[in-house]
Design an enzyme around this catalytic site. Structure first.
Site, PDB file in Angstrom:
ATOM      1  N   LYS A 239     -38.859 -12.530  34.034  1.00 24.01           N
ATOM      2  CA  LYS A 239     -39.216 -12.098  35.390  1.00 24.01           C
ATOM      3  C   LYS A 239     -39.072 -10.587  35.562  1.00 24.01           C
ATOM      4  CE  LYS A 239     -38.915 -16.307  38.000  1.00 24.01           C
ATOM      5  NZ  LYS A 239     -38.270 -17.048  39.056  1.00 24.01           N
TER       6      LYS A 239
ATOM      7  N   ARG B  51     -34.510 -22.579  33.468  1.00 30.29           N
ATOM      8  CA  ARG B  51     -35.926 -22.737  33.147  1.00 30.29           C
ATOM      9  C   ARG B  51     -36.321 -21.491  32.367  1.00 30.29           C
ATOM     10  NH1 ARG B  51     -37.971 -24.387  37.940  1.00 30.29           N
ATOM     11  NH2 ARG B  51     -37.943 -22.271  38.728  1.00 30.29           N
TER      12      ARG B  51
END
Length: 193
Positions: free
Chosen positions: A138, A172
């Site tokens: 991210k 995740r």
């Protein structure tokens, strides 16, 4: 979406999660065999979503999200917003054992807010539900390390390790092998406590 779910179910014996905030998509996915719904709007994006999940008896990951990045205090506001989502789940009849929460790193939060939330992950345990952390590749990692998405492995491993040491139950990730090794090492150390 349905052919992909069906192909995965036919070829692999693994749990399948579907990211959606739309009740019609959730129903279709559940009918095709998904094991869990990940609602990226925390049951607030579609008024029928909680009902669909309750009726189907599948687990749900309630992710934090909101329309803007305005917080009086990001940690307390995220906890408050998640409490509201949990109340929606409870009223619909979703049992506690079918709920996990996700702080929504990278969703409606600027870099500093994401970092502050990461620094206080352990406070999410006050809600009493397993916490899922999704930080792999991210922008929060990219901004902290000034790296493009394809060079964020080490940053992702660091956030996984940090999360595991601060109450996170699930992660995740993209790079599964590397993250599994980090988690196994943390678990090996914990066995000696």
């Amino acid at each position: 979406m349905l052919p992909v779910i069906e192909a995965v179910r036919d070829r692999f014996d693994i749990p399948v999660s579907l990211d959606t905030y739309k009740n019609t998509v959730a129903w279709a996915g559940i009918g095709a065999g998904v094991d869990m719904i990940n609602d990226v709007w925390g049951l607030k994006g579609d008024e029928r979503m909680a009902e669909v999940i309750a009726q189907s008896h599948v687990p749900v990951c309630i992710m934090h999200n909101r329309e803007n990045e305005k917080y009086s205090g990001v940690v307390t506001d995220v906890i408050s917003d998640l409490k509201n989502s949990i109340e929606i789940a409870s009223k619909a009849g979703i049992p506690d054992e079918n709920i996990m929460i996700d702080p929504g790193i990278g969703f409606a939060k600027d870099h500093d807010q994401n970092m502050k939330l990461m620094a206080h992950l352990d406070e999410l345990r006050s809600l009493g539900y397993p916490v899922l952390l999704g930080t792999s590749r991210k922008s929060v990692i990219g901004q902290a390390l000034d790296l493009p998405a394809d060079e964020r492995l080490e940053g992702g491993l660091a956030t996984t390790a940090w999360g595991m040491m601060h109450g996170v139950s699930f992660v995740r990730v993209h790079d599964v092998k590397e993250h599994v090794r980090v988690i196994r090492m943390i678990e090996a150390i914990r066995e000696q406590e």
